[in-house]
Design a protein around this motif. Structure first.
Motif, PDB file in Angstrom:
ATOM      1  N   LEU A 249      -6.591   6.479  -8.620  1.00 45.11           N
ATOM      2  CA  LEU A 249      -6.082   5.330  -9.357  1.00 45.11           C
ATOM      3  C   LEU A 249      -5.278   4.410  -8.446  1.00 45.11           C
ATOM      4  N   ALA A 250      -4.432   5.004  -7.594  1.00 45.26           N
ATOM      5  CA  ALA A 250      -3.625   4.202  -6.674  1.00 45.26           C
ATOM      6  C   ALA A 250      -4.517   3.411  -5.723  1.00 45.26           C
ATOM      7  N   ALA A 251      -5.528   4.061  -5.163  1.00 42.16           N
ATOM      8  CA  ALA A 251      -6.414   3.404  -4.202  1.00 42.16           C
ATOM      9  C   ALA A 251      -7.197   2.277  -4.850  1.00 42.16           C
ATOM     10  N   ALA A 252      -7.506   2.422  -6.119  1.00 38.87           N
ATOM     11  CA  ALA A 252      -8.256   1.370  -6.819  1.00 38.87           C
ATOM     12  C   ALA A 252      -7.456   0.077  -6.893  1.00 38.87           C
ATOM     13  N   GLY A 253      -6.129   0.166  -6.765  1.00 38.71           N
ATOM     14  CA  GLY A 253      -5.292  -1.019  -6.836  1.00 38.71           C
ATOM     15  C   GLY A 253      -4.913  -1.615  -5.500  1.00 38.71           C
ATOM     16  N   TYR A 254      -5.378  -1.019  -4.396  1.00 40.21           N
ATOM     17  CA  TYR A 254      -5.038  -1.548  -3.076  1.00 40.21           C
ATOM     18  C   TYR A 254      -5.640  -2.947  -2.895  1.00 40.21           C
ATOM     19  N   LYS A 255      -4.809  -3.879  -2.340  1.00 41.29           N
ATOM     20  CA  LYS A 255      -5.286  -5.241  -2.072  1.00 41.29           C
ATOM     21  C   LYS A 255      -4.852  -5.690  -0.688  1.00 41.29           C
TER      22      LYS A 255
ATOM     23  N   ILE B 199       0.861  -1.184   0.000  1.00 45.39           N
ATOM     24  CA  ILE B 199       0.000   0.000   0.000  1.00 45.39           C
ATOM     25  C   ILE B 199       0.896   1.232   0.000  1.00 45.39           C
ATOM     26  N   ASP B 200       0.806   2.019  -1.043  1.00 43.47           N
ATOM     27  CA  ASP B 200       1.544   3.279  -1.151  1.00 43.47           C
ATOM     28  C   ASP B 200       0.529   4.403  -1.032  1.00 43.47           C
ATOM     29  N   ASN B 201       0.532   5.084   0.115  1.00 48.24           N
ATOM     30  CA  ASN B 201      -0.474   6.126   0.348  1.00 48.24           C
ATOM     31  C   ASN B 201       0.151   7.476   0.660  1.00 48.24           C
ATOM     32  N   LEU B 202       1.405   7.667   0.246  1.00 51.57           N
ATOM     33  CA  LEU B 202       2.111   8.917   0.503  1.00 51.57           C
ATOM     34  C   LEU B 202       2.637   9.506  -0.796  1.00 51.57           C
ATOM     35  N   VAL B 203       2.382  10.785  -1.000  1.00 53.72           N
ATOM     36  CA  VAL B 203       2.982  11.513  -2.120  1.00 53.72           C
ATOM     37  C   VAL B 203       3.512  12.838  -1.605  1.00 53.72           C
ATOM     38  N   THR B 204       4.368  13.439  -2.380  1.00 48.00           N
ATOM     39  CA  THR B 204       4.891  14.765  -2.045  1.00 48.00           C
ATOM     40  C   THR B 204       4.483  15.768  -3.113  1.00 48.00           C
ATOM     41  N   ASP B 205       3.417  15.443  -3.832  1.00 46.53           N
ATOM     42  CA  ASP B 205       2.930  16.302  -4.901  1.00 46.53           C
ATOM     43  C   ASP B 205       1.889  17.278  -4.366  1.00 46.53           C
ATOM     44  N   ALA B 206       1.887  18.468  -4.925  1.00 43.83           N
ATOM     45  CA  ALA B 206       0.884  19.463  -4.557  1.00 43.83           C
ATOM     46  C   ALA B 206      -0.500  18.990  -4.994  1.00 43.83           C
ATOM     47  N   LEU B 207      -1.510  19.486  -4.320  1.00 41.82           N
ATOM     48  CA  LEU B 207      -2.885  19.142  -4.679  1.00 41.82           C
ATOM     49  C   LEU B 207      -3.209  19.729  -6.043  1.00 41.82           C
ATOM     50  N   SER B 208      -3.624  18.868  -6.961  1.00 41.55           N
ATOM     51  CA  SER B 208      -3.971  19.297  -8.313  1.00 41.55           C
ATOM     52  C   SER B 208      -4.871  18.232  -8.917  1.00 41.55           C
ATOM     53  N   ALA B 209      -5.375  18.508 -10.124  1.00 40.65           N
ATOM     54  CA  ALA B 209      -6.187  17.509 -10.809  1.00 40.65           C
ATOM     55  C   ALA B 209      -5.368  16.258 -11.079  1.00 40.65           C
ATOM     56  N   THR B 210      -4.103  16.439 -11.400  1.00 32.51           N
ATOM     57  CA  THR B 210      -3.239  15.297 -11.684  1.00 32.51           C
ATOM     58  C   THR B 210      -3.013  14.440 -10.443  1.00 32.51           C
TER      59      THR B 210
ATOM     60  N   SER C  19      -3.867  -8.843   2.021  1.00 34.90           N
ATOM     61  CA  SER C  19      -2.856  -9.898   1.890  1.00 34.90           C
ATOM     62  C   SER C  19      -3.401 -11.152   1.202  1.00 34.90           C
ATOM     63  N   ASN C  20      -4.737 -11.295   1.176  1.00 39.72           N
ATOM     64  CA  ASN C  20      -5.323 -12.454   0.477  1.00 39.72           C
ATOM     65  C   ASN C  20      -5.686 -12.117  -0.961  1.00 39.72           C
ATOM     66  N   ASP C  21      -5.156 -10.973  -1.441  1.00 29.13           N
ATOM     67  CA  ASP C  21      -5.347 -10.505  -2.822  1.00 29.13           C
ATOM     68  C   ASP C  21      -6.748  -9.996  -3.121  1.00 29.13           C
ATOM     69  N   LYS C  22      -7.610  -9.933  -2.132  1.00 27.41           N
ATOM     70  CA  LYS C  22      -8.913  -9.313  -2.346  1.00 27.41           C
ATOM     71  C   LYS C  22      -8.739  -7.792  -2.380  1.00 27.41           C
ATOM     72  N   PRO C  23      -9.470  -7.097  -3.223  1.00 25.49           N
ATOM     73  CA  PRO C  23      -9.345  -5.641  -3.290  1.00 25.49           C
ATOM     74  C   PRO C  23      -9.840  -4.976  -2.006  1.00 25.49           C
ATOM     75  N   CYS C  24      -9.146  -3.938  -1.592  1.00 21.50           N
ATOM     76  CA  CYS C  24      -9.572  -3.205  -0.390  1.00 21.50           C
ATOM     77  C   CYS C  24     -10.852  -2.411  -0.653  1.00 21.50           C
ATOM     78  N   ARG C  25     -11.083  -2.092  -1.903  1.00 25.72           N
ATOM     79  CA  ARG C  25     -12.266  -1.307  -2.307  1.00 25.72           C
ATOM     80  C   ARG C  25     -12.328   0.022  -1.556  1.00 25.72           C
ATOM     81  N   THR C  26     -11.204   0.661  -1.484  1.00 26.90           N
ATOM     82  CA  THR C  26     -11.138   1.982  -0.862  1.00 26.90           C
ATOM     83  C   THR C  26     -12.005   2.958  -1.649  1.00 26.90           C
ATOM     84  N   ARG C  27     -12.849   3.665  -0.933  1.00 27.70           N
ATOM     85  CA  ARG C  27     -13.716   4.661  -1.571  1.00 27.70           C
ATOM     86  C   ARG C  27     -13.580   5.965  -0.791  1.00 27.70           C
ATOM     87  N   PHE C  28     -12.766   6.857  -1.316  1.00 30.15           N
ATOM     88  CA  PHE C  28     -12.534   8.115  -0.620  1.00 30.15           C
ATOM     89  C   PHE C  28     -13.825   8.931  -0.559  1.00 30.15           C
ATOM     90  N   THR C  29     -14.103   9.446   0.624  1.00 28.64           N
ATOM     91  CA  THR C  29     -15.335  10.210   0.834  1.00 28.64           C
ATOM     92  C   THR C  29     -15.066  11.674   1.170  1.00 28.64           C
TER      93      THR C  29
END
Length: 301
Positions: free
Chosen positions: A168-174, A150-161, A176-186
């Protein structure tokens, strides 16, 4: 005519009741930014809480053959309660002159300050990048979920990019049993400096088209998350931003209360006469800590 108030036990007890009412009124205070969406409160009955369940992978499996029991980590994550106090002294002369009523707002503010403290220690989890159950800072590039990361840290400024990259990163979180975390930012948390930027990203229905192209186009991230401005994200933290998944029963932050702020006043006449003052005190014990790394994503600049 003498209007002096005698300093005796009955009058001191009456004074304490007056201040108790003021203190309780203060506990009804709600900080300007309501963070109820961000944390879940856990009771605490000892010096700290163990959160062994944080390492458990949720989810059912098809029951074929014997049950498969998941082991809870032996290196349990402990959050120790912190002790807090607030105290004020009231001069004897003000009691004798019946001026102690002017201190009721001070005592009420003590109650308010306890509610502010709960707000502050929750925010502190974010601004200090507090340690998570795996021993790493809650925002890190390499939280191990089994063989997954899980990589949840960036040093990029807040922007559309950077916002789209977070989704996109959160959509790939899994797990340990390879099931998706299904993170849904609110929620998107930011400080006053990023108000306009954050508004354009998620509250503005349209965005300006690319250079050289006229008109405007739909904002694909319109209302994708709820924008929350936090007054504490200033100075060193004015460029910090956080995306949080607060859609689950477990929230990104755990708030544990061992002892709610409890007031006390020394009403011993001998003590009051000896020191020349009445001491009104309050103390409590509580702490806050992060839960699951996959529920939070942060830009730390």
């Amino acid at each position: 005519e003498d209007y002096t108030v005698d300093i005796n036990r009955a009058n001191l007890d009456a004074l304490f009741r007056t201040y108790m009412t003021a203190f309780q009124d203060g506990l009804g205070y709600t900080p300007p930014t309501n963070l109820a969406f961000l944390f879940r409160e856990f009771p605490s009955n000892s010096a700290g809480n163990f959160y062994a369940w944080l390492d458990r992978v949720p989810g059912f499996r098809e029951w074929v053959g014997d049950r498969v029991f998941q082991n809870v980590r032996s290196n349990k994550f402990e959050v120790l309660n912190r002790s807090w106090e607030d105290s004020v002294s009231i001069p004897n002369n003000d009691i004798e002159d019946d001026n102690y009523g002017v201190y009721s707002p001070v005592v009420q503010m003590m109650g308010e300050n306890w509610m502010e403290l709960l707000f502050e220690i929750i925010v502190e989890v974010l601004t200090s990048n507090a340690t998570a159950f795996d021993g790493k800072a809650i925002l890190a590039n390499d939280h191990a979920y089994g063989d997954n990361t899980i990589d949840n840290l960036v040093t990029d400024a807040l922007s559309a990019t950077s916002l789209n990259a977070a989704f996109l990163a959160a959509a790939g979180y899994k797990y340990s049993n390879d099931k998706p975390c299904r993170t849904r930012f609110t929620h998107l948390l930011h400080g006053p400096k990023l108000r306009s930027t954050a508004f354009d990203l998620v509250d503005n229905k349209y965005i300006i088209a690319e250079t050289g192209v006229g008109g405007q186009k739909d904002n694909v991230n319109y209302k994708a998350v709820q924008r929350v401005e936090m007054p504490d994200l200033v100075g060193t933290y004015d460029d910090y931003w956080f995306l949080l998944d607060c859609s689950r029963p477990i929230k990104p932050i755990a708030l544990q209360i061992r002892k709610k702020a409890t007031p006390l006043m020394d009403t011993r006449v001998e003590q009051v006469m000896r020191t020349g003052q009445v001491d009104f005190m309050a103390d409590g014990r509580c702490a806050a800590a992060p839960t699951f790394p996959h529920m939070i994503y942060g830009g730390i600049l």
